[in-house]
Write an enzyme that holds these catalytic residues in place. Structure first.
Site, short mmCIF file in Angstrom:
data_model
loop_
_atom_site.label_atom_id
_atom_site.label_comp_id
_atom_site.label_asym_id
_atom_site.label_seq_id
_atom_site.Cartn_x
_atom_site.Cartn_y
_atom_site.Cartn_z
N PHE A 1 38.83 36.51 36.99
CA PHE A 1 39.95 37.36 37.41
C PHE A 1 39.44 38.52 38.26
CE2 PHE A 1 42.36 41.28 36.48
CZ PHE A 1 43.58 40.96 37.04
N TYR A 2 38.43 39.23 37.75
CA TYR A 2 37.92 40.39 38.49
C TYR A 2 37.24 39.97 39.79
CZ TYR A 2 39.09 43.36 34.56
OH TYR A 2 39.79 44.05 33.59
N GLN A 3 36.52 38.87 39.78
CA GLN A 3 35.88 38.43 41.01
C GLN A 3 36.92 38.03 42.06
OE1 GLN A 3 32.79 35.68 39.40
NE2 GLN A 3 31.39 37.07 40.45
N GLU B 1 39.55 39.52 42.47
CA GLU B 1 40.04 40.82 42.93
C GLU B 1 38.94 41.64 43.61
OE1 GLU B 1 43.22 41.49 42.97
OE2 GLU B 1 43.71 39.64 41.89
#
Length: 135
Positions: free
Chosen positions: A107-109, A111
């Site tokens: 998820f963070y990657q 983003e």
């Protein structure tokens, strides 16, 4: 709730997403942190002053209630957090997250968060990059 205890002790500031019907869809916390200069990727270190610790903002405990997952609330909470970070008057080089699992890391990657070299579950996004999002 841990976030409430952290707020009362001034450890972290919680932010809650309350839906129109009063249900809590999710939340996150923000707090100050610092990262040892040696933990940053080599290409990032070249851009930094040689301070032993680099100030950052820790985005912690970002969570969406299971009933509301897959509806965009996680991205909304992340955008709200990044907006608050960029508006802050406190110096911070980057926003840091500690992904609690592979789904969170992905998820963070997605983003645009980047992993630390020796800690793939610890990711960051430079504040200059975040500021560009809100221009």
């Amino acid at each position: 709730m841990q976030a409430g205890q952290d707020a009362r002790k001034n450890i972290a500031a919680p932010f809650v997403l309350v839906l129109p019907d009063g249900a809590i869809a999710g939340y996150y916390t923000l707090s100050a942190t610092a990262v040892d200069i040696g933990e940053w990727p080599a290409q990032t270190i070249r851009k930094l002053p040689r301070y032993p610790l680099i100030p950052a903002t820790l985005l912690g405990r970002l969570a969406v209630d299971r009933r509301y997952r897959g509806q965009g609330h996680g991205r909304y909470l992340l955008a709200d957090a990044l907006s608050r970070c960029v508006r802050s008057e406190i110096a911070s080089f980057a926003v840091i997250v500690d992904a609690k699992g592979e789904d969170a890391r992905r998820f963070y990657q997605r983003e645009s968060f980047l992993p630390f070299p020796d800690q793939p579950m610890k990711l960051f996004r430079p504040m200059a990059d975040i500021a560009e999002l809100f221009k």
